[in-house]
Design an enzyme around this catalytic site. Sequence first.
Site: not given
Length: 295
Positions: A176, A213
């Site tokens: 992420e 992400k």
Amino acid sequence: MNTEQLNLMHTGKGFIAALDQSGGSTPKALSQYGVEENSYSNDEEMYTLVHEMRTRIIKSQSFDSEYILGAILFENTMDRKIDGLWTADYLWDKKKIVPFLKVDKGLTDLASGVQLMKPIPNLDELLTRAVERNIFGTKMRSVIKEANPEGIRDVIEQQFRVGLQIFEKGLIPIIEPEIDIYSPDKEKSEQILKDEIIKQLNALDKNVKVMLKLSIPTVNNFYGELITDPHVVRVVALSGGYSREEANTKLAQNHGLIASFSRALSEGLTAGQSDAQFNNQLGNSIKEIYEASIT
């Protein structure tokens, strides 16, 4: 690695619920839920209250695998139980929802336009415990504030380096590298980010799988080639400070990108709501996020 869970994450319809606010963001999450700081006097009491909130969400009839593919927990939640089952086991055994664990320890100070992850000193031990607790994958966050090529490269290299360690323990890492949605050069950062991610993906062994992400891109479908990359199980989007409505609108314009919302999921839920009100509010939020995720 659980093949059923892997297939579900790769092809299932739905989104990932992020229930992973940790130490620093827990008071804020509780406060938005209507539990003020004077309701608890130490961390243990605070974590018990937040576990009650998460238990209420997870046990709600609205929190259903028809809409939700996975849920991200933080360490304290993984180590607690719901109705006598470890939280991850409750999610999978009772709900058929895939459990993930947030593993990062927060961010370093801003340098070169980015915030790297702080070192994760007991990562190996944490991953061993995650495997014992039947966790499927992990999540770790870095933040990009400026389109600084060196800074962004450092973020992606660090993410993939740690991600490989996680994969080798039998877990699927969610990488992420969040781009600040208020960044003045967000679109430029996205281009650098995508190039660096592709470089890292191309260097992976054939069998390695990761998830990504990312902040919802400025240009619709900009991450299309990441979504179809053979190493990538799924690309999910964070809400990043957008309201739920705004995040859903933007998400719906990106085909194949699904939500992994935290604040946008729990928006409007409060401790004082009756179970009927709570389930209704949660159910409406979940359906809206689901609809935006299946476009």
